[in-house]
Design an enzyme around this catalytic site. Structure first.
Site, mmCIF file in Angstrom:
data_model
loop_
_atom_site.group_PDB
_atom_site.id
_atom_site.type_symbol
_atom_site.label_atom_id
_atom_site.label_comp_id
_atom_site.label_asym_id
_atom_site.label_seq_id
_atom_site.Cartn_x
_atom_site.Cartn_y
_atom_site.Cartn_z
ATOM 1 N N LEU A 136 0.858 -1.176 0.000
ATOM 2 C CA LEU A 136 0.000 0.000 0.000
ATOM 3 C C LEU A 136 0.897 1.230 0.000
ATOM 4 O O LEU A 136 1.994 1.211 0.577
ATOM 5 C CB LEU A 136 -0.896 0.026 1.240
ATOM 6 C CG LEU A 136 -1.928 -1.093 1.389
ATOM 7 C CD1 LEU A 136 -2.651 -0.956 2.725
ATOM 8 C CD2 LEU A 136 -2.929 -1.077 0.243
ATOM 9 N N ASP A 137 0.443 2.303 -0.619
ATOM 10 C CA ASP A 137 1.202 3.539 -0.578
ATOM 11 C C ASP A 137 1.341 4.017 0.868
ATOM 12 O O ASP A 137 0.518 3.687 1.734
ATOM 13 C CB ASP A 137 0.509 4.622 -1.402
ATOM 14 C CG ASP A 137 0.469 4.289 -2.884
ATOM 15 O OD1 ASP A 137 1.360 3.555 -3.339
ATOM 16 O OD2 ASP A 137 -0.457 4.760 -3.572
ATOM 17 N N LYS A 138 2.359 4.804 1.114
ATOM 18 C CA LYS A 138 2.636 5.297 2.460
ATOM 19 C C LYS A 138 1.390 5.853 3.141
ATOM 20 O O LYS A 138 1.091 5.523 4.294
ATOM 21 C CB LYS A 138 3.716 6.387 2.399
ATOM 22 C CG LYS A 138 3.960 7.095 3.733
ATOM 23 C CD LYS A 138 4.941 8.240 3.574
ATOM 24 C CE LYS A 138 5.078 9.033 4.876
ATOM 25 N NZ LYS A 138 5.999 10.179 4.725
#
Length: 324
Positions: A136-138
């Site tokens: 998942l993106d940050k």
């Protein structure tokens, strides 16, 4: 260090097949590339002696595999709290908070989910990416699955490649959508900014499909449910921006602040204060690679996204739907 040992007899039906091809069918828990590497290193023998990957088999040979798994990850373990939703000997399911980077990299050498996983289970250092099979993106929150064994890692990667892991997200976007739909548009790296992805033509991009439906409409925003059919970098963010409805707070693809006419100070503060993409991985479903059990997990939306939605609902209740 973990030792893997297997013994088997080449089936007679494999006569005339290459050694590496037959081995992949005999030991499907390991990837073809990994098995080929073990053959070349001499860790797999035929009738007690090493053999080249392309050696043709006659059937009935005795295969022995013995491998000492060395660390594939050199990052340090760090005592970072993890929200574990499910844990067994084969895998973990985690609820990642927004703000936590998944992999170490430029600008984030430590303090990542990978570092936390190595502290939670040091044996994960023996697996590629410490068992992380998707990311998942940050600043996206929500559910992720992590392998704890090499066979599970191989199986989960295969499930993902065959689109057999269901991933459902909740998103708050700019604009009011009338109905749901599907975005089927290839994605590749942006030519103008290497930090961004973009919709590209079929020759330059990889196939990407996002399904979405409207859960709630507010005066100038919508709450969507999104389901990934593929899993490209930034896929939901790129696709929703592509159709003119970028995620609230998205620093790369967002359309900036949009306040409905007569918005209250509370709504203005909620929108201005939401400084990440409003995206949450709320549901994850797949077949357990080891047990065959159908698993499904949910994660409650994080507090900041709940406050944003509450503010949008309050604004709609104050002004009414006739002010769309």
């Amino acid at each position: 260090m973990t030792t893997i040992r297997h013994e088997a007899v080449v089936p007679l039906g494999a006569a005339g097949r290459r050694f590496d091809q037959a081995l992949a069918e005999m030991f499907p828990d390991y990837s073809r590339s990994r098995l080929s590497g073990w053959i070349r290193s001499g860790a797999v023998t035929l009738d007690g002696v090493p053999a080249p990957p392309r050696q043709l088999l006659r059937g009935g040979e005795r295969v022995q595999l013995q491998v000492e798994l060395e660390n594939e990850v050199s990052s340090a373990a760090e005592d970072i709290a993890l929200a574990v939703v499910h844990e067994d000997e084969h895998l973990l399911v985690l609820d990642k908070p927004a703000g936590l980077v998944v992999h170490p990299g430029a600008g984030n050498p430590a303090g990542t989910l990978l570092n936390a996983l190595l502290h939670h289970d040091p044996r994960l250092a023996e697996l590629p990416r410490a068992g992380i099979v998707h990311r998942l993106d940050k600043d996206t929150s929500g559910l992720m699955v992590v392998a704890r064994t090499l066979p599970t890692y191989t199986a989960l990667v295969d499930l993902l490649s065959r689109h057999e892991v269901e991933r459902q997200y909740e998103a708050v976007v700019l604009g009011t959508l009338v109905a749901g739909g599907t975005v089927d548009a290839p994605i590749g790296r942006s030519l103008g900014d290497r930090l961004r992805q973009a919709v590209r033509d079929e020759e330059d991009g990889k196939r990407a499909v996002t399904h979405y439906r409207v859960r709630e409409r507010f005066r100038a925003h919508s709450l969507l449910q999104c389901r990934l059919e593929t899993g490209r970098t930034h896929q939901i963010r790129v696709h929703l921006a592509h159709i003119g409805h970028p995620l609230v707070g998205d620093p790369l693809y967002g359309g900036g602040l949009k306040l409905p006419k007569g918005a209250s100070a509370e709504l203005a503060a909620a929108l201005r204060g939401f400084r990440r993409q409003a995206l949450h991985a709320e549901q994850l479903s797949f077949i357990h690679p080891a047990t065959g059990e159908a698993l499904s997990f949910g994660a409650e939306r994080p507090a900041d996204q709940q406050r944003l939605i509450d503010a949008l609902r309050a604004d709609l209740a104050e002004h009414g739907s006739d002010h769309y």
